[in-house]
Design an enzyme around this catalytic site. Structure first.
Site, PDB file in Angstrom:
ATOM      1  N   GLU A  60      81.765  36.323  21.136  1.00 41.94           N
ATOM      2  CA  GLU A  60      81.417  37.389  22.073  1.00 41.94           C
ATOM      3  C   GLU A  60      80.231  38.140  21.483  1.00 41.94           C
ATOM      4  O   GLU A  60      80.325  38.685  20.381  1.00 41.94           O
ATOM      5  CB  GLU A  60      82.582  38.343  22.301  1.00 41.94           C
ATOM      6  CG  GLU A  60      82.256  39.487  23.242  1.00 41.94           C
ATOM      7  CD  GLU A  60      83.338  40.545  23.266  1.00 41.94           C
ATOM      8  OE1 GLU A  60      82.994  41.745  23.142  1.00 41.94           O
ATOM      9  OE2 GLU A  60      84.532  40.184  23.378  1.00 41.94           O
ATOM     10  N   CYS A 118      78.862  46.653  23.019  1.00 37.69           N
ATOM     11  CA  CYS A 118      78.209  45.482  23.611  1.00 37.69           C
ATOM     12  C   CYS A 118      78.185  45.591  25.129  1.00 37.69           C
ATOM     13  O   CYS A 118      77.346  44.968  25.787  1.00 37.69           O
ATOM     14  CB  CYS A 118      78.895  44.196  23.167  1.00 37.69           C
ATOM     15  SG  CYS A 118      80.662  44.141  23.471  1.00 37.69           S
TER      16      CYS A 118
END
Length: 1013
Positions: free
Chosen positions: A766, A800
């Site tokens: 990720e 993020c």
């Protein structure tokens, strides 16, 4: 930690208010019910009076108008009711015709307006329906002629000033006039003197929602000053009981009216309210502080208490406060008010209302994982609270003038029966609502006083207010709706709410579970109410800044030991019963909740997280543990597969082996434990390599995992540098890697795994993204501002999922930029351990240097719209001021910049598809936000955008485990999503087992079949 202490004097009555904040609903309802033990003669009289009121209202309903008739025709349980609400909320504020046409097209095609034309007895309802029927008929004709929406759009363009748009706008304005008394205070005063309104008193509300900027708050303040002057000049010497009054929202007078900002909000609010109160005192008119969300009650109490103490206001009897009966604290709040009024030898006005933010309070408590709700979950329970509060108000006649705001005929009848003939009080109703009920009351009882709560402002300002009132009064359980419905039995409208409760299986609503019970397969993580002074005090007492633990250094020997130990324990751990593995995670979740204050403190100290972010961090870790435990119990149960007779087929999942879990510093607890807990419960052994910046959090979490029952042979912590991770992923004994971090590092890990002379390993990566939020001209800009600040600047932009590119339709860009700049001025940059802090420091010098490098690039390639100010004490530290830049092309950003910088890009409405293509062309695909009231547009964009997580009309951060599984694709990650139903399967291998059951001599099961069927 640091937080504001409210200037409220300790007392038994204050303690009682605080204790009732989220008290158990059943016990509170029983307590309040015990105060309503009326003689049978009183109960009968109330029932008879209520029955007469309902019968009279139904007989006269043709004279009714406003929401009474409207909500009877367009109930919110119907598709048309929802469409009407959406149109009313959005249409009048859309500045450009193209978007307005898309909004109308989106809403009107899905509803059957013609079925409502002429059906209602109300001229108002039929007038509003006319515009909707005309629009819908024209649009449907266009849609059915074979060319679909394209024909409609071409027809609209040929019309010049589109007839459809004008017709629907006019229908919305007709609606608006029934909710807004006047567009200015002068117009409202004039209208209140009309023949039909002379029987009523008035309290004017200068319509507007919460201020977002200081300029907003100053504008609202000036509006209140102007209104008080206008009302005061007209009122003469009538006094506060007979003269019109003014209602004030504290949230309109300060842009950060919240507990975390109490140190600066209270002085500013007190100063403004004292000024307004003195002016109202000068004219001797009423000034009432409106009630707002539950988390603002104590702040409101602090302002109200300060006004009671002002010597200049000692002889004025016009100070008022609204009290919401749907709050569990209402009954005890009245005791506190009376105590403070008597202590200061004052008499005050109390407006008792049911409450206007019920759905918001329920949702917030569920999202925040709180122990209980601040409000009652059933209408009957609120009705009981209202009656108990009304009865109590009558007992405080020496210091309180009661004002009963209700549209409920039974409540009105009860108040009339309970009131002493000598007691002074009044009823109140909302403008445009409850007219049939109160018209007959004031006509038949000239001595009865009723005041109209009357909104004042432009129709565009009306919208959020209107929607809230529609929701309140349009619900199927609303008395306003049911009184107009002949199908609702008279007995159901004239029964004591206690009698209604006797028919229920339980007092709280069974379909509104407690926040802890929100999910069917697991317990919701427990949160912390940072608006509750008791919770803040407890957190402060347990706050512990820990010295760094003695973490063993990472050496070649320790790396080899971990690899060898984890590899040799894989089979034993894989064969360990899944229920044991899942039980360890559930025990870990409990330990995390027990240690929450210490973990929050450590997140602030080492991870530089704010207190709210620390709470969210611990909760997410808890949710990962419980969610993966529940998933494992379901997934790892062997499944029988179909096949021919004489054969048994089974399918099951098994752990892969040794997993290396490499976690980032921005979520040092949640992602660290999320990766590890998934790998462990799936039957893998784990070597955990945390970020170099946050080793202490990883060490504490690891100790808690051991305490929860995870064997030390199954989990190894190596708190080393980047070289440690590189050494681990190259080893042939590693079966898989779970990684969260930069795209560049993910590529290197992928290459390292592929270059090994070993079995093909799994990579679950990720990374980040160039996350965008698209705002069209139908969006509510005040909501957009809140969501941009959270998405772009919370956690100093170090998520993020954080917002990087703000795409704004050019028609609303100037207004949004102005709002954003003002709202950014209100951000507090400072110590993460201070509750008031919105933006803390970035993680380290490298992060800071990277941000300034990007700023150097933007200085020559973009336009600075806003840069927040840093105090001198922060200028040479790791703090970085949030910034808003305007760029001209998406291509100016080629990589993720990890910090509090938002890049704004304008687009034309006609270029929407091209903008989506450009975002997709970046190659990233993590999060995307959409702010639009056009549902079909939002759905189309969501289907086209290459983003793993799409958020519509909300912020883009804070994905909840099992609710918004998180992860992206392309340059943003491999999938599957963390906290989603497929995540555990990526940590496993599949195995199927087929057995020939006839090998022992024949197919016994087939031979055993009987001939009965």
């Amino acid at each position: 930690m640091k937080y504001a202490r409210l200037p409220l004097q300790d007392s038994d009555t204050l303690d009682a208010v605080r204790a009732a904040y989220r008290v158990d609903e059943e016990s509170q309802v029983i307590r309040l019910s015990q105060t309503l033990q009326w003689p049978s003669s009183t109960a009968d009289a109330i029932r008879d009076r209520a029955g007469k009121l309902v019968t009279a209202v139904r007989a006269e309903r043709r004279k009714g108008s406003g929401v009474d008739a409207l909500m009877h025709e367009y109930q919110l349980s119907s598709e048309e009711g929802v469409v009407l609400m959406c149109l009313a909320e959005a249409l009048l504020r859309v500045p450009d015709g193209a978007t307005a046409d898309r909004l109308i097209e989106d809403k009107l095609t899905a509803a059957d307006w013609e079925g409502h034309l002429g059906h209602s007895e109300s001229l108002f309802v039929n007038a509003s329906t006319w515009g909707l029927v005309l629009s819908g008929r024209l649009l449907r004709q266009s849609l059915h002629d074979g060319h679909g929406k394209k024909v409609f759009r071409q027809w609209v363009q040929r019309c010049g000033e589109p007839v459809v748009r004008q017709a629907v706008r006019q229908a919305m304005r007709v609606m608006a006039r029934h909710f807004v008394t006047g567009r200015s205070i002068e117009e409202a005063l004039q209208r209140s003197q009309g023949r039909a309104n002379r029987a009523y008193r008035y309290s004017f509300d200068m319509l507007g929602e919460a201020a977002r900027t200081q300029s907003d708050s100053e504008r609202y303040f000036d509006a209140y000053v102007h209104a008080i002057n206008a009302v005061g000049r007209q009122s003469g010497d009538m006094g506060p009981l007979d003269a019109p009054g003014i209602s004030v929202k504290l949230s309109a007078l300060y842009p950060r009216f919240e507990m975390s900002q109490a140190d600066r909000a209270l002085p500013a609010l007190t100063r403004k309210m004292v000024s307004l109160a003195r002016l109202a005192c000068h004219y001797d008119i009423g000034l009432t502080i409106d009630a707002e969300e539950a988390d603002r009650l104590e702040l409101t109490m602090a302002v109200f208490d300060e006004l009671l103490r002002q010597p200049q206001l000692a002889q004025w009897q016009g100070l008022g406060l609204a009290v919401q009966a749907y709050q569990k604290r209402a009954y005890d709040l009245l005791d506190w008010i009376a105590s403070q009024a008597r202590q200061n030898q004052r008499s005050v006005m109390i407006r008792l209302v049911k409450g206007a933010y019920w759905d918001t309070e329920i949702k917030r408590a569920q999202e925040d994982g709180l122990d209980d709700y601040p409000v009652f979950t059933r209408k009957q329970n609120t009705d009981i609270s209202y009656l108990a509060c009304a009865q109590k108000l009558f007992s405080y006649q020496d210091c309180i003038y009661p004002q009963f705001a209700t549209h409920n005929a039974y409540t009105v009848a009860a108040i009339l029966e309970l009131a002493d003939p000598q007691q002074a009080f009044e009823f109140q109703r909302l403008h445009g609502m409850g007219e049939p009920l109160y018209d007959q009351l004031v006509t038949n009882n000239p001595e009865l006083n009723c005041r109209v709560y009357a909104p004042v402002g432009s129709h565009e300002d009306l919208l959020p207010y209107l929607v809230r009132r529609l929701l309140e009064n349009g619900a199927n359980t609303s008395f306003v709706n049911r009184i107009m419905d002949d199908q609702a039995p008279l007995e159901s409208l004239t029964a004591h709410p206690q009698e209604q409760l006797k028919t229920l299986a339980q007092i709280p609503h069974p379909r509104i579970p407690l926040p802890a019970d929100l999910y069917p397969d697991r317990r919701n993580s427990r949160g912390m109410d940072l608006s509750d002074v008791r919770a803040l005090s407890a957190l402060d007492e347990q706050w512990q800044v820990l010295s760094g633990p003695s973490i063993p250094p990472v050496t070649d020997a320790s790396i080899e030991s971990a690899l060898e130990g984890a590899f040799h324990y894989t089979e034993q751990w894989r064969l360990t019963d899944v229920n044991f593995r899942a039980g360890c995670l559930e025990a870990l979740a409990d330990l995390l909740e027990e240690r929450m204050p210490h973990l929050i403190a450590l997140c602030c100290q080492e991870g530089r997280k704010s207190i709210p972010d620390g709470v969210a961090e611990v909760r997410e870790a808890v949710d990962f543990c419980r969610y993966y435990a529940a998933q494992a119990r379901q997934l790892f149960d062997p499944q029988a597969l179909p096949g021919p007779t004489g054969e048994s087929n089974q399918w099951r999942l098994r752990g892969r082996g040794v997993f290396v879990c490499i976690s980032p510093w921005n979520f040092p607890l949640a992602i660290f434990l999320g990766q590890i807990s998934a790998a462990l419960v799936a039957g893998n052994t784990v070597i955990a390599k945390p970020a170099e910046q946050t080793p202490a959090i990883a060490w504490m979490a690891t100790q808690l995992m051991y305490q929860a029952g995870i064997p030390e042979q199954a989990l190894y912590l190596l708190a080393g540098d980047a070289g440690t991770g590189a050494r681990l992923v190259k080893d042939s004994r590693v079966a898989g890697v779970a990684f969260t971090g930069s795209e560049l590092t993910a590529r290197r890990i992928n290459q390292a795994l592929a270059s090994r002379e070993a079995a093909i390993a799994t990579l679950i990566a990720e990374t980040g993204g160039l996350n965008a939020m698209l705002v069209d001209s139908s969006a509510l800009l005040e909501q957009v501002v809140v969501d941009v600040l959270r998405s772009g600047f919370q956690s100093a932009g170090q998520r993020c999922s954080a917002l990087r590119i703000l795409l704004v339709q050019e028609d609303v860009a100037p207004a949004l930029i102005e709002l954003l700049r003002g709202a950014m001025d209100e951000l507090i940059i400072g110590d993460p351990a201070d509750l008031a802090t919105d933006v803390g420091p970035v993680i380290d010098e490298n992060a800071l240097a990277s941000l300034y490098e990007h700023i150097d690039y933007l200085e020559g390639n973009a336009r600075l719209l806003k840069c927040c100010e840093l105090s001198d004490s922060l200028s040479d530290t790791l703090y970085f001021a949030p910034r808003l830049y305007e760029i001209s092309r998406i291509e100016q950003l080629s990589r993720e910049v990890f910090g509090p910088i938002v890049h704004l890009l304008r687009f034309r409405a006609s270029d929407l598809d091209r903008v989506i293509d450009q975002i997709n062309a970046t190659g990233y695909g993590l999060t995307f936000g959409i702010h639009s009231r056009i549902s079909s547009r939002a759905q189309t964009i969501a289907s086209r955008i290459n983003a793993g997580n799409v958020y519509v009309n909300r912020n883009m951060i804070g994905a909840v485990v099992g609710v918004q599984p998180f992860g992206g694709s392309g340059l943003s990650g491999t999938g599957p999503k963390a906290g989603g139903p497929l995540y555990l399967t990526r940590f496993t291998n599949e195995q199927s087992i087929s057995i020939d059951t006839t090998a022992a001599g024949g197919n016994a099961s087939l031979f055993a079949l009987s001939d009965d069927h």
